[in-house]
Design a protein around this motif. Structure first.
Motif, PDB file in Angstrom:
ATOM      1  N   UNK A   1     -26.718  49.531 -11.660  1.00 42.33           N
ATOM      2  CA  UNK A   1     -26.720  48.305 -12.462  1.00 42.33           C
ATOM      3  C   UNK A   1     -27.457  47.194 -11.727  1.00 42.33           C
ATOM      4  N   UNK A   2     -27.230  47.123 -10.418  1.00 43.26           N
ATOM      5  CA  UNK A   2     -27.913  46.152  -9.559  1.00 43.26           C
ATOM      6  C   UNK A   2     -28.170  46.820  -8.219  1.00 43.26           C
ATOM      7  N   UNK A   3     -29.407  46.753  -7.752  1.00 41.29           N
ATOM      8  CA  UNK A   3     -29.756  47.256  -6.437  1.00 41.29           C
ATOM      9  C   UNK A   3     -30.166  46.069  -5.582  1.00 41.29           C
ATOM     10  N   UNK A   4     -29.261  45.649  -4.704  1.00 44.25           N
ATOM     11  CA  UNK A   4     -29.522  44.499  -3.865  1.00 44.25           C
ATOM     12  C   UNK A   4     -29.657  44.887  -2.410  1.00 44.25           C
ATOM     13  N   UNK A   5     -30.035  43.924  -1.600  1.00 43.36           N
ATOM     14  CA  UNK A   5     -30.203  44.194  -0.176  1.00 43.36           C
ATOM     15  C   UNK A   5     -28.858  44.408   0.512  1.00 43.36           C
ATOM     16  N   UNK A   6     -27.864  43.611   0.121  1.00 45.12           N
ATOM     17  CA  UNK A   6     -26.544  43.710   0.735  1.00 45.12           C
ATOM     18  C   UNK A   6     -25.511  44.393  -0.160  1.00 45.12           C
ATOM     19  N   UNK A   7     -25.632  44.228  -1.467  1.00 45.26           N
ATOM     20  CA  UNK A   7     -24.634  44.739  -2.390  1.00 45.26           C
ATOM     21  C   UNK A   7     -25.315  45.373  -3.590  1.00 45.26           C
ATOM     22  N   UNK A   8     -24.878  46.568  -3.942  1.00 47.47           N
ATOM     23  CA  UNK A   8     -25.387  47.246  -5.128  1.00 47.47           C
ATOM     24  C   UNK A   8     -24.211  47.668  -5.996  1.00 47.47           C
ATOM     25  N   UNK A   9     -24.447  47.747  -7.308  1.00 51.13           N
ATOM     26  CA  UNK A   9     -23.403  48.048  -8.276  1.00 51.13           C
ATOM     27  C   UNK A   9     -23.831  49.256  -9.104  1.00 51.13           C
ATOM     28  N   UNK A  10     -22.877  50.174  -9.329  1.00 55.83           N
ATOM     29  CA  UNK A  10     -23.171  51.409 -10.036  1.00 55.83           C
ATOM     30  C   UNK A  10     -22.152  51.653 -11.137  1.00 55.83           C
ATOM     31  N   UNK A  11     -22.626  52.139 -12.265  1.00 56.66           N
ATOM     32  CA  UNK A  11     -21.771  52.586 -13.359  1.00 56.66           C
ATOM     33  C   UNK A  11     -21.776  54.108 -13.391  1.00 56.66           C
ATOM     34  N   UNK A  12     -20.631  54.691 -13.736  1.00 58.54           N
ATOM     35  CA  UNK A  12     -20.515  56.142 -13.801  1.00 58.54           C
ATOM     36  C   UNK A  12     -19.764  56.547 -15.064  1.00 58.54           C
TER      37      UNK A  12
END
Length: 295
Positions: A264-275
């Motif tokens: 959902x979001x690919x960041x340098x420090x934090x990334x978010x994933x849906x499954x």
């Protein structure tokens, strides 16, 4: 030859979850070990989901034990990295309760450190119990160290390469994924991944369908593969927040279920994933996970 997954007997023994003699009903312990390590040789959030799910349902169930209940949603938040030598103590309290629904708070500690907090949304279902629960007790668990952790990953490998090697089996998936009958099967150019898991009788709850903690472990481990696929070289990651919802319980008859993970979001420090977990075209459950990347 009996496989690792076939040797498991139930979710509590497989995840080394139990209760000390004389301890209150609203408490459980978990003795971590190498059997619960992932493809990096680490203990990660998926190793705690059976403990969290089961404890999250106990206070609500005991408020009206004449009716079976289960969890509809779990929300977990972690901070400290755990080790294979850790013992975890967990407690739960019923925060809200109505005729059909409730909410339980869960805390998991390592000594004086709070390592995981969250909530479980409970629902009464009235399903028949298929297992013999006469005199059912949870013994104190023993450390799960029957299989060694895999060697640490080469830090110079980017996540795309690690994912590719997991898929072609030149890197091992680790004991926890093997326990779940799982493997990474696809890595896509858009950063998405697909994992598959084989259901087994030991994964069942008292109602005969898959234990919610096992479903959560599959979803969380798939999110971990999503984070691995998108991590940079010389950079690690940790799942720090995880929320899952249960739509239908998989049948534990050896069928395969698949989990599709989308960034959902690919960041340098934090990334978010849906499954999303599927049995064929049927949606079984959904999850969202936050992965903290080392910088």
């Amino acid at each position: 030859m009996t496989t690792y997954a076939e040797a498991a007997t139930d979710p509590f023994a497989a995840f080394a979850v139990g209760r000390e003699p004389g301890a209150p009903v609203g408490t459980l312990v978990q003795i971590l070990g190498t059997d619960l390590t992932d493809h990096r040789g680490l203990i990660e959030l998926p190793a705690l989901t059976v403990l969290f799910d089961d404890l999250g349902g106990l206070p609500f169930y005991h408020a009206a034990p004449e009716t079976t209940s289960m969890q509809a949603r779990l929300s977990m938040s972690m901070l400290h990295r755990l080790t294979v030598a850790d013992r975890l103590d967990a407690s739960a309290q019923l925060a809200m309760s109505g005729a059909g629904y409730g909410s339980t708070t869960v805390q998991i500690t390592r000594g004086e450190d709070m390592v995981c907090v969250g909530t479980a949304r409970n629902v009464r279902v009235g399903r028949p119990v298929t297992a013999d629960v006469t005199g059912l007790t949870l013994p104190a668990p023993t450390a799960s160290n029957t299989r060694p952790a895999v060697p640490p990953l080469d830090p110079s490998l980017p996540g795309t390469e690690v994912a590719a090697r997991l898929i072609d089996a030149t890197l091992p998936h680790g004991p926890l994924t093997e326990l779940l009958g799982g493997r990474l099967v696809e890595s896509r150019d858009d950063g998405a991944v697909v994992a598959e898991f084989t259901t087994a009788p030991w994964m069942a709850n008292l109602m005969g369908s898959m234990h919610g903690g096992v479903i959560a472990a599959m979803l969380a481990q798939s999110c971990s593969f999503g984070a691995q696929r998108n991590v940079r070289a010389d950079c690690g990651y940790q799942l720090i927040d995880f929320t899952c919802e249960f739509h239908r319980s998989p049948v534990v008859d050896g069928r395969h279920v698949r989990v599709e993970v989308t960034p959902v979001k690919l960041g340098r420090r934090l990334s978010i994933f849906d499954a999303c977990m599927y049995d064929g075209d049927r949606l079984l459950g959904r999850a969202t996970a936050d992965a903290r990347f080392d910088v």
